[in-house]
Scaffold this motif. Structure first.
Motif, PDB file in Angstrom:
ATOM      1  N   ALA A 324       0.847  -1.190   0.000  1.00 57.93           N
ATOM      2  CA  ALA A 324       0.000   0.000   0.000  1.00 57.93           C
ATOM      3  C   ALA A 324       0.879   1.235   0.000  1.00 57.93           C
ATOM      4  O   ALA A 324       2.004   1.223   0.522  1.00 57.93           O
ATOM      5  CB  ALA A 324      -0.919   0.009   1.224  1.00 57.93           C
ATOM      6  N   ALA A 325       0.389   2.320  -0.597  1.00 54.74           N
ATOM      7  CA  ALA A 325       1.130   3.584  -0.639  1.00 54.74           C
ATOM      8  C   ALA A 325       0.135   4.736  -0.693  1.00 54.74           C
ATOM      9  O   ALA A 325      -0.885   4.661  -1.382  1.00 54.74           O
ATOM     10  CB  ALA A 325       2.069   3.637  -1.845  1.00 54.74           C
ATOM     11  N   VAL A 326       0.466   5.808   0.040  1.00 57.01           N
ATOM     12  CA  VAL A 326      -0.368   7.002   0.126  1.00 57.01           C
ATOM     13  C   VAL A 326       0.368   8.150  -0.549  1.00 57.01           C
ATOM     14  O   VAL A 326       1.582   8.315  -0.358  1.00 57.01           O
ATOM     15  CB  VAL A 326      -0.664   7.360   1.591  1.00 57.01           C
ATOM     16  CG1 VAL A 326      -1.485   8.646   1.692  1.00 57.01           C
ATOM     17  CG2 VAL A 326      -1.390   6.213   2.281  1.00 57.01           C
ATOM     18  N   VAL A 327      -0.340   8.965  -1.339  1.00 60.06           N
ATOM     19  CA  VAL A 327       0.268  10.127  -1.978  1.00 60.06           C
ATOM     20  C   VAL A 327      -0.301  11.394  -1.367  1.00 60.06           C
ATOM     21  O   VAL A 327      -1.309  11.377  -0.650  1.00 60.06           O
ATOM     22  CB  VAL A 327       0.043  10.130  -3.507  1.00 60.06           C
ATOM     23  CG1 VAL A 327       0.723   8.937  -4.143  1.00 60.06           C
ATOM     24  CG2 VAL A 327      -1.437  10.164  -3.837  1.00 60.06           C
ATOM     25  N   ALA A 328       0.359  12.518  -1.669  1.00 62.25           N
ATOM     26  CA  ALA A 328      -0.114  13.802  -1.187  1.00 62.25           C
ATOM     27  C   ALA A 328      -1.560  14.022  -1.626  1.00 62.25           C
ATOM     28  O   ALA A 328      -1.923  13.749  -2.762  1.00 62.25           O
ATOM     29  CB  ALA A 328       0.782  14.926  -1.717  1.00 62.25           C
ATOM     30  N   GLY A 329      -2.367  14.513  -0.715  1.00 61.96           N
ATOM     31  CA  GLY A 329      -3.779  14.677  -1.008  1.00 61.96           C
ATOM     32  C   GLY A 329      -4.626  13.564  -0.423  1.00 61.96           C
ATOM     33  O   GLY A 329      -5.833  13.698  -0.300  1.00 61.96           O
ATOM     34  N   GLY A 330      -3.991  12.430  -0.089  1.00 58.90           N
ATOM     35  CA  GLY A 330      -4.698  11.383   0.630  1.00 58.90           C
ATOM     36  C   GLY A 330      -5.224  10.235  -0.178  1.00 58.90           C
ATOM     37  O   GLY A 330      -5.911   9.369   0.357  1.00 58.90           O
ATOM     38  N   CYS A 331      -4.940  10.168  -1.498  1.00 62.91           N
ATOM     39  CA  CYS A 331      -5.362   9.008  -2.275  1.00 62.91           C
ATOM     40  C   CYS A 331      -4.503   7.799  -1.913  1.00 62.91           C
ATOM     41  O   CYS A 331      -3.311   7.927  -1.610  1.00 62.91           O
ATOM     42  CB  CYS A 331      -5.266   9.286  -3.767  1.00 62.91           C
ATOM     43  SG  CYS A 331      -6.532  10.418  -4.381  1.00 62.91           S
ATOM     44  N   VAL A 332      -5.111   6.612  -1.972  1.00 60.56           N
ATOM     45  CA  VAL A 332      -4.456   5.381  -1.545  1.00 60.56           C
ATOM     46  C   VAL A 332      -4.459   4.380  -2.693  1.00 60.56           C
ATOM     47  O   VAL A 332      -5.488   4.182  -3.350  1.00 60.56           O
ATOM     48  CB  VAL A 332      -5.180   4.758  -0.336  1.00 60.56           C
ATOM     49  CG1 VAL A 332      -4.544   3.434   0.059  1.00 60.56           C
ATOM     50  CG2 VAL A 332      -5.199   5.728   0.835  1.00 60.56           C
ATOM     51  N   ALA A 333      -3.312   3.753  -2.933  1.00 58.49           N
ATOM     52  CA  ALA A 333      -3.240   2.640  -3.883  1.00 58.49           C
ATOM     53  C   ALA A 333      -2.820   1.396  -3.127  1.00 58.49           C
ATOM     54  O   ALA A 333      -1.992   1.462  -2.205  1.00 58.49           O
ATOM     55  CB  ALA A 333      -2.254   2.936  -5.008  1.00 58.49           C
ATOM     56  N   MET A 334      -3.402   0.266  -3.503  1.00 59.84           N
ATOM     57  CA  MET A 334      -3.056  -1.008  -2.880  1.00 59.84           C
ATOM     58  C   MET A 334      -2.953  -2.084  -3.951  1.00 59.84           C
ATOM     59  O   MET A 334      -3.783  -2.128  -4.865  1.00 59.84           O
ATOM     60  CB  MET A 334      -4.113  -1.404  -1.845  1.00 59.84           C
ATOM     61  CG  MET A 334      -4.154  -0.525  -0.612  1.00 59.84           C
ATOM     62  SD  MET A 334      -5.500  -0.954   0.522  1.00 59.84           S
ATOM     63  CE  MET A 334      -6.906  -0.281  -0.380  1.00 59.84           C
ATOM     64  N   THR A 335      -1.931  -2.922  -3.844  1.00 56.78           N
ATOM     65  CA  THR A 335      -1.857  -4.095  -4.700  1.00 56.78           C
ATOM     66  C   THR A 335      -2.373  -5.279  -3.903  1.00 56.78           C
ATOM     67  O   THR A 335      -2.090  -5.422  -2.703  1.00 56.78           O
ATOM     68  CB  THR A 335      -0.419  -4.355  -5.180  1.00 56.78           C
ATOM     69  OG1 THR A 335       0.438  -4.545  -4.050  1.00 56.78           O
ATOM     70  CG2 THR A 335       0.084  -3.185  -5.998  1.00 56.78           C
ATOM     71  N   LEU A 336      -3.149  -6.150  -4.569  1.00 62.49           N
ATOM     72  CA  LEU A 336      -3.832  -7.238  -3.893  1.00 62.49           C
ATOM     73  C   LEU A 336      -3.324  -8.589  -4.383  1.00 62.49           C
ATOM     74  O   LEU A 336      -2.658  -8.692  -5.417  1.00 62.49           O
ATOM     75  CB  LEU A 336      -5.342  -7.137  -4.139  1.00 62.49           C
ATOM     76  CG  LEU A 336      -5.982  -5.767  -3.858  1.00 62.49           C
ATOM     77  CD1 LEU A 336      -7.464  -5.811  -4.196  1.00 62.49           C
ATOM     78  CD2 LEU A 336      -5.754  -5.348  -2.414  1.00 62.49           C
ATOM     79  N   GLU A 337      -3.664  -9.636  -3.624  1.00 59.03           N
ATOM     80  CA  GLU A 337      -3.180 -10.963  -3.985  1.00 59.03           C
ATOM     81  C   GLU A 337      -3.828 -11.490  -5.262  1.00 59.03           C
ATOM     82  O   GLU A 337      -3.353 -12.483  -5.820  1.00 59.03           O
ATOM     83  CB  GLU A 337      -3.426 -11.937  -2.837  1.00 59.03           C
ATOM     84  CG  GLU A 337      -4.884 -12.178  -2.513  1.00 59.03           C
ATOM     85  CD  GLU A 337      -5.057 -13.176  -1.391  1.00 59.03           C
ATOM     86  OE1 GLU A 337      -4.046 -13.736  -0.929  1.00 59.03           O
ATOM     87  OE2 GLU A 337      -6.217 -13.411  -0.964  1.00 59.03           O
ATOM     88  N   ASP A 338      -4.887 -10.833  -5.740  1.00 57.88           N
ATOM     89  CA  ASP A 338      -5.461 -11.245  -7.025  1.00 57.88           C
ATOM     90  C   ASP A 338      -4.753 -10.584  -8.202  1.00 57.88           C
ATOM     91  O   ASP A 338      -5.196 -10.683  -9.340  1.00 57.88           O
ATOM     92  CB  ASP A 338      -6.956 -10.938  -7.076  1.00 57.88           C
ATOM     93  CG  ASP A 338      -7.256  -9.440  -7.137  1.00 57.88           C
ATOM     94  OD1 ASP A 338      -6.334  -8.639  -6.841  1.00 57.88           O
ATOM     95  OD2 ASP A 338      -8.394  -9.066  -7.471  1.00 57.88           O
ATOM     96  N   ARG A 339      -3.642  -9.876  -7.916  1.00 57.03           N
ATOM     97  CA  ARG A 339      -2.768  -9.245  -8.911  1.00 57.03           C
ATOM     98  C   ARG A 339      -3.357  -7.947  -9.469  1.00 57.03           C
ATOM     99  O   ARG A 339      -2.869  -7.421 -10.462  1.00 57.03           O
ATOM    100  CB  ARG A 339      -2.442 -10.197 -10.076  1.00 57.03           C
ATOM    101  CG  ARG A 339      -1.772 -11.497  -9.644  1.00 57.03           C
ATOM    102  CD  ARG A 339      -0.505 -11.233  -8.865  1.00 57.03           C
ATOM    103  NE  ARG A 339       0.265 -12.417  -8.606  1.00 57.03           N
ATOM    104  CZ  ARG A 339       0.462 -12.952  -7.403  1.00 57.03           C
ATOM    105  NH1 ARG A 339      -0.100 -12.392  -6.341  1.00 57.03           N
ATOM    106  NH2 ARG A 339       1.194 -14.027  -7.237  1.00 57.03           N
ATOM    107  N   ASN A 340      -4.372  -7.388  -8.839  1.00 53.22           N
ATOM    108  CA  ASN A 340      -4.922  -6.092  -9.226  1.00 53.22           C
ATOM    109  C   ASN A 340      -4.348  -4.994  -8.347  1.00 53.22           C
ATOM    110  O   ASN A 340      -3.962  -5.232  -7.194  1.00 53.22           O
ATOM    111  CB  ASN A 340      -6.449  -6.074  -9.088  1.00 53.22           C
ATOM    112  CG  ASN A 340      -7.136  -6.818 -10.219  1.00 53.22           C
ATOM    113  OD1 ASN A 340      -6.682  -6.768 -11.353  1.00 53.22           O
ATOM    114  ND2 ASN A 340      -8.215  -7.519  -9.905  1.00 53.22           N
ATOM    115  N   MET A 341      -4.288  -3.786  -8.874  1.00 58.46           N
ATOM    116  CA  MET A 341      -4.049  -2.599  -8.069  1.00 58.46           C
ATOM    117  C   MET A 341      -5.343  -1.808  -8.031  1.00 58.46           C
ATOM    118  O   MET A 341      -5.967  -1.569  -9.075  1.00 58.46           O
ATOM    119  CB  MET A 341      -2.940  -1.719  -8.681  1.00 58.46           C
ATOM    120  CG  MET A 341      -2.677  -0.450  -7.867  1.00 58.46           C
ATOM    121  SD  MET A 341      -1.479   0.670  -8.628  1.00 58.46           S
ATOM    122  CE  MET A 341      -2.498   1.460  -9.884  1.00 58.46           C
ATOM    123  N   ILE A 342      -5.774  -1.419  -6.840  1.00 55.52           N
ATOM    124  CA  ILE A 342      -6.971  -0.596  -6.712  1.00 55.52           C
ATOM    125  C   ILE A 342      -6.587   0.759  -6.129  1.00 55.52           C
ATOM    126  O   ILE A 342      -5.591   0.886  -5.410  1.00 55.52           O
ATOM    127  CB  ILE A 342      -8.043  -1.263  -5.834  1.00 55.52           C
ATOM    128  CG1 ILE A 342      -7.520  -1.471  -4.403  1.00 55.52           C
ATOM    129  CG2 ILE A 342      -8.493  -2.573  -6.444  1.00 55.52           C
ATOM    130  CD1 ILE A 342      -8.590  -1.951  -3.436  1.00 55.52           C
TER     131      ILE A 342
END
Length: 450
Positions: A324-342
């Motif tokens: 998981a990683a957070v960027v300025a402004g507060g949006c969040v990206a996560m990579t999952l075990e199903d190989r997707n990034m949300i």
């Protein structure tokens, strides 16, 4: 060569704890007066007036004298100023007494008078100082001052003050002093983030040695900082003890067990303990706002929390989180075990998704506005917008192993030691294919790369 405090068959001193007598435990011997010691596989005869740290320093002085014509390394994990225990049972008995040891009294010339100074933290620290002075005086006497580097460090805060405490960083922020008039540029206190895993990498570089090809370590060398050269340090450091974990960046600290979290601001010395319930915290990422964090439990329950007790949003994911990683402004990206990034908005609403083709695990790096994903199997670095869509793609000439931010760039490295720099728009800036040289990049004040 070595010399350690340890029991041996001929040790005739009293144990610190009666229950340890005859065992090989750390409390089966005394560490200070009448110490149990083993040197190079043989027991060292000591008596009631022998002081362990004096014996240890004497052996180091002898070692320096014998090894002065060749490069040498000395590691000295000094027992002082750790307390000693006296117990008729076990060290944890309610009646056990923990005290700072008495230390030898010395005159102005450094000669022992035969008297003892009553034990206290002050007396112990002052004796540590005198022992370090003895060692450096030996270095000077042998003419090695300009070729020797002295590093003094500690493992944790003092018992009763900081040791084991989560509410601030005094448990794990300790003195770290590096001295070497011929090798180290003096520049006083530094705000750079350094942890003990970096010492091995730094010593390796200072010694002019090379790691075996393909050998990967977590530590990062801060040798350029010591030499006064351009240096880009860590963005964060991590420490742990049992289930407790600390994550420190240049602004603030998150401390957590698997059930409790504390936010701490070193600048204001403000500490806020989370009052919310948490189980098996697997990921912890700070937001820009002090006291707000992305908290992921058991790799599937995702929450944005505001200390001490507010859930700004929370949700359960269908698949476990890998990174998981957070960027300025507060949006969040996560990579999952199903190989997707949300991608989630600052309020936790889904705003985008990315699935690599072919499907594979991804590593995340936060950019200024968006993320970069690193695909090892496909040997690709992709830049993503805040909705997860692809902005740019860089094909790599080798399989990437890790990536991190370096100012306004992304540094990508391979397991073999190859590395390259990509700017935040996906332009290749520089590549190194000499793994034995272990390329090092740094930023100048004007933002250019060295």
């Amino acid at each position: 060569e070595y010399c350690i405090t340890r029991t041996w068959n001929g040790y005739d001193g009293p144990p610190q704890a009666a229950s340890e007598r005859g065992s090989t435990g750390m409390y089966a011997i005394q560490w200070y007066w009448h110490p149990g010691m083993v040197a190079d596989g043989k027991g060292v005869r000591t008596g009631p007036d022998d002081f362990g740290p004096d014996i240890e320093v004497g052996r180091i002085e002898d070692f320096i004298g014998r090894r002065k014509a060749r490069p040498f390394f000395v590691y000295y994990p000094m027992n002082l100023p750790h307390k000693t225990v006296q117990s008729d049972g076990t060290p944890s008995d309610p009646d056990a007494t923990w005290n700072y040891t008495d230390v030898p009294e010395r005159d102005a010339r450094g000669t022992r008078t035969g008297a003892r100074i009553r034990g206290s933290l002050k007396a112990n620290v002052e004796y540590v100082d005198s022992l370090i002075g003895r060692l450096w005086e030996k270095v000077r006497a042998e003419g090695l001052e300009d070729d020797t580097i002295l590093i003094m460090a500690a493992d944790n805060g003092t018992d009763g003050y900081g040791k084991g405490r989560l509410t601030s960083e005094i448990a794990l922020r300790t003195p770290f002093v590096v001295y070497g008039p011929g090798q180290v540029r003096a520049h006083g206190p530094s705000d750079e983030l350094v942890d003990l895993s970096d010492v091995f990498a730094t010593l390796t570089e200072l010694a002019g040695a090379r790691l075996p090809e393909g050998y990967t370590i977590d530590g990062r060398s801060f040798a350029p900082l010591l030499r006064g050269e351009p240096f880009t340090g860590r963005e964060w450091i991590h420490s742990f003890l049992g289930t407790a974990r600390w994550l420190r960046d240049r602004r603030w600290l998150l401390a957590a067990t698997d059930r409790n979290v504390v936010a701490y601001d070193p600048a204001t010395r403000r500490s806020v303990r989370g009052a919310f319930q948490a189980i098996e915290i697997s990921h912890l990422e700070p937001f820009d706002e002090f006291g707000e964090a992305l908290l992921i439990e058991s790799c599937e329950y995702v929450r944005r929390v505001r200390f001490p007790d507010q859930d700004l949003w929370k949700k359960r994911l269908a698949y476990r989180v890998e990174s998981a990683a957070v960027v300025a402004g507060g949006c969040v990206a996560m990579t999952l075990e199903d190989r997707n990034m949300i991608v989630l908005s600052p309020t936790g609403a889904p705003v985008g998704k990315f699935r690599p083709k072919p499907a594979e695990a991804l590593q995340l790096v936060a950019l200024d506005e968006g993320w970069a994903t690193i695909a090892r199997d496909a040997a690709l670095v992709r830049g993503h917008d805040l909705d997860g869509s692809i902005l740019w793609t860089v094909e790599l000439p080798w399989a990437p192993w890790s990536a991190r931010r370096l100012g306004h760039m992304v540094l990508v490295t391979s397991g073999e030691g190859y590395s390259l720099l990509i700017d935040l728009e996906g332009n290749l800036l520089e590549e190194n294919r000499e793994p034995r040289e272990q390329a090092r990049y740094f930023l100048f004040r004007d933002g250019s790369v060295g």
